[in-house]
Design a protein around this motif. Structure first.
Motif, mmCIF file in Angstrom:
data_model
loop_
_atom_site.group_PDB
_atom_site.id
_atom_site.type_symbol
_atom_site.label_atom_id
_atom_site.label_comp_id
_atom_site.label_asym_id
_atom_site.label_seq_id
_atom_site.Cartn_x
_atom_site.Cartn_y
_atom_site.Cartn_z
ATOM 1 N N MET A 1 0.836 -1.189 0.000
ATOM 2 C CA MET A 1 0.000 0.000 0.000
ATOM 3 C C MET A 1 0.870 1.237 0.000
ATOM 4 O O MET A 1 2.007 1.230 0.461
ATOM 5 C CB MET A 1 -0.916 -0.002 1.232
ATOM 6 N N ALA A 2 0.298 2.328 -0.476
ATOM 7 C CA ALA A 2 1.066 3.565 -0.609
ATOM 8 C C ALA A 2 1.584 4.055 0.724
ATOM 9 O O ALA A 2 2.704 4.538 0.833
ATOM 10 C CB ALA A 2 0.203 4.633 -1.271
ATOM 11 N N ASN A 3 0.753 3.948 1.784
ATOM 12 C CA ASN A 3 1.168 4.453 3.075
ATOM 13 C C ASN A 3 2.419 3.740 3.576
ATOM 14 O O ASN A 3 3.353 4.369 4.063
ATOM 15 C CB ASN A 3 0.034 4.327 4.087
ATOM 16 N N VAL A 4 2.436 2.419 3.485
ATOM 17 C CA VAL A 4 3.585 1.631 3.913
ATOM 18 C C VAL A 4 4.809 1.996 3.070
ATOM 19 O O VAL A 4 5.895 2.194 3.595
ATOM 20 C CB VAL A 4 3.287 0.123 3.806
ATOM 21 N N ALA A 5 4.621 2.088 1.760
ATOM 22 C CA ALA A 5 5.734 2.426 0.866
ATOM 23 C C ALA A 5 6.290 3.806 1.188
ATOM 24 O O ALA A 5 7.511 4.008 1.210
ATOM 25 C CB ALA A 5 5.265 2.367 -0.591
ATOM 26 N N ASN A 6 5.410 4.764 1.458
ATOM 27 C CA ASN A 6 5.856 6.120 1.780
ATOM 28 C C ASN A 6 6.600 6.170 3.111
ATOM 29 O O ASN A 6 7.609 6.875 3.239
ATOM 30 C CB ASN A 6 4.658 7.078 1.813
ATOM 31 N N LEU A 7 6.102 5.421 4.094
ATOM 32 C CA LEU A 7 6.779 5.381 5.388
ATOM 33 C C LEU A 7 8.162 4.747 5.261
ATOM 34 O O LEU A 7 9.129 5.220 5.856
ATOM 35 C CB LEU A 7 5.940 4.602 6.401
ATOM 36 N N GLU A 8 8.242 3.661 4.502
ATOM 37 C CA GLU A 8 9.535 3.009 4.303
ATOM 38 C C GLU A 8 10.522 3.955 3.621
ATOM 39 O O GLU A 8 11.694 4.031 4.009
ATOM 40 C CB GLU A 8 9.358 1.738 3.472
ATOM 41 N N LYS A 9 10.051 4.678 2.622
ATOM 42 C CA LYS A 9 10.907 5.622 1.913
ATOM 43 C C LYS A 9 11.409 6.713 2.856
ATOM 44 O O LYS A 9 12.602 7.063 2.838
ATOM 45 C CB LYS A 9 10.136 6.241 0.745
ATOM 46 N N LYS A 10 10.505 7.247 3.677
ATOM 47 C CA LYS A 10 10.873 8.294 4.622
ATOM 48 C C LYS A 10 11.883 7.790 5.642
ATOM 49 O O LYS A 10 12.893 8.445 5.936
ATOM 50 C CB LYS A 10 9.613 8.799 5.328
ATOM 51 N N LEU A 11 11.619 6.602 6.195
ATOM 52 C CA LEU A 11 12.513 6.035 7.201
ATOM 53 C C LEU A 11 13.885 5.701 6.621
ATOM 54 O O LEU A 11 14.918 5.887 7.282
ATOM 55 C CB LEU A 11 11.889 4.779 7.811
ATOM 56 N N LEU A 12 13.907 5.206 5.386
ATOM 57 C CA LEU A 12 15.186 4.880 4.755
ATOM 58 C C LEU A 12 16.063 6.112 4.610
ATOM 59 O O LEU A 12 17.284 6.049 4.814
ATOM 60 C CB LEU A 12 14.961 4.228 3.389
ATOM 61 N N LEU A 13 15.459 7.222 4.241
ATOM 62 C CA LEU A 13 16.220 8.469 4.125
ATOM 63 C C LEU A 13 16.838 8.851 5.467
ATOM 64 O O LEU A 13 17.982 9.317 5.532
ATOM 65 C CB LEU A 13 15.318 9.597 3.617
ATOM 66 N N LEU A 14 16.084 8.654 6.536
ATOM 67 C CA LEU A 14 16.585 8.984 7.865
ATOM 68 C C LEU A 14 17.678 8.012 8.308
ATOM 69 O O LEU A 14 18.728 8.418 8.814
ATOM 70 C CB LEU A 14 15.437 8.962 8.877
#
Length: 247
Positions: A1-14
Motif C-alpha cells: 500500500m502507498a502508506n507503507v511504501a511512503n513510510l519506508e521511503k521516509k525512514l530509509l532516508l533517515l
C-alpha cells in the motif's frame, strides 16, 4: 500500500544518515505498527548507517533506571536478528537483584556498588545506536512520561542516537502531547497495512476474502485477522469434507 511504501521511503532516508533524531510512529490499535517496524528493520538493516540496535517495551517498566538498563543490556549489532548475549545479560540482570552489592571487599578496598552505578556505566556505552521504544501508552504510573521524554531527548542530543518511539498516540498520556513537539523531529502515521495480511494468511482464498473485508469495512486490527485465520484453519482441518463454497 502507498502508506507503507511512503513510510519506508521516509525512514530509509533517515536511517541512511548518521544524524541523530527522534521520531514517533503512531497509528490505531492493532494496525501493525510494531510489525511494520520489525519488517522494515529486517528488510533494510544493511542500509542503516548506525550499526547498533536496541528494542525495549515500556510495558512493565516502572522506573527510569530500569528503562536505561534495558536499553543498555539489549543493545547489540544491527545485523543480528536477536542479541546473542541476551541470555548472559539476563543472568547478570537477575544476579544484580539477588546479590548484595552494597559492600564488596577486594584487595583491601571496600567498594560501594549499586545497581544505579552499574546502570550508569552500561548506559555510557549506548551511543550512535538505533533505539526502538515501544508501548509508551502502556507506561507505568510510577514512571513519569516527562522523564521518558527527557531520556529520549538526551539519547538524541547527547548520545547521537536515532530513536523510534511506537505508540497509539490517541491513548498516550496527555503529558506526551505536551512534550512531543519539543522532543520529536517528526510524527509518522501508519494508517494502512493491508499488505501485512500476506505475512500470516497463507491460504490464497482466505486472503482474498479477508483483504476484501479489510477494504470494505475498514477493520484494520491485524490481531483480528490472525484470530479469524487460526479459527478458519482449525475448522477446515477438522472437517475435511467442506466444499470450497463452505470454506
Amino acid at each position: 500500500m502507498a502508506n507503507v511504501a511512503n513510510l519506508e521511503k521516509k525512514l530509509l532516508l533517515l536511517m541512511n544518515t548518521e544524524g541523530s533524531f527522534a521520531i514517533a510512529l503512531t497509528g490505531e490499535w492493532g494496525v501493525g505498527k510494531t510489525h511494520f517496524w520489525n519488517d522494515f528493520k529486517k528488510k533494510y538493516n544493511d542500509q542503516f548507517k548506525l550499526r547498533k540496535y536496541a528494542y525495549v517495551s515500556l510495558f512493565g517498566t516502572d522506573s527510569l533506571e530500569s528503562l536505561k538498563y534495558e536499553i543498555a543490556v539489549k543493545t547489540h549489532a544491527i545485523h543480528q536478528s536477536e542479541d546473542r548475549l541476551q541470555g548472559a545479560k539476563s543472568l547478570f540482570n537477575k544476579a544484580l537483584d539477588t546479590v548484595d552489592l552494597s559492600n564488596i571487599q577486594g584487595k583491601g578496598l571496600s567498594l560501594n556498588i549499586g545497581k544505579s552505578l552499574i546502570t550508569s556505566a552500561l548506559s555510557s556505552l549506548v551511543s550512535k545506536t538505533v533505539i526502538c521504544i515501544d508501548d509508551i501508552e502502556r507506561i507505568s504510573d510510577n514512571l513519569p512520561i516527562k522523564d521518558v521524554m527527557g531520556l529520549i531527548n538526551d539519547l538524541k542530543l547527547e548520545k547521537n542516537c536515532q530513536v523510534v518511539v511506537i505508540l497509539h498516540e490517541a491513548k498516550a498520556d496527555e503529558k506526551f502531547q505536551e512534550y512531543k513537539e519539543k522532543v520529536f523531529d517528526e510524527v509518522l502515521i501508519l494508517d494502512d497495512s493491508l499488505d501485512a495480511l500476506k505475512t500470516f494468511i497463507t491460504d490464497g482464498s482466505a486472503l482474498d476474502v479477508m483483504q476484501l473485508f479489510y477494504l470494505t469495512l475498514q477493520v484494520k486490527n491485524l490481531r483480528f485477522y490472525n484470530k479469524v485465520f487460526n479459527n478458519y484453519q482449525q475448522i477446515i482441518t477438522s472437517i475435511t469434507s467442506l466444499s470450497e463454497t463452505s470454506k
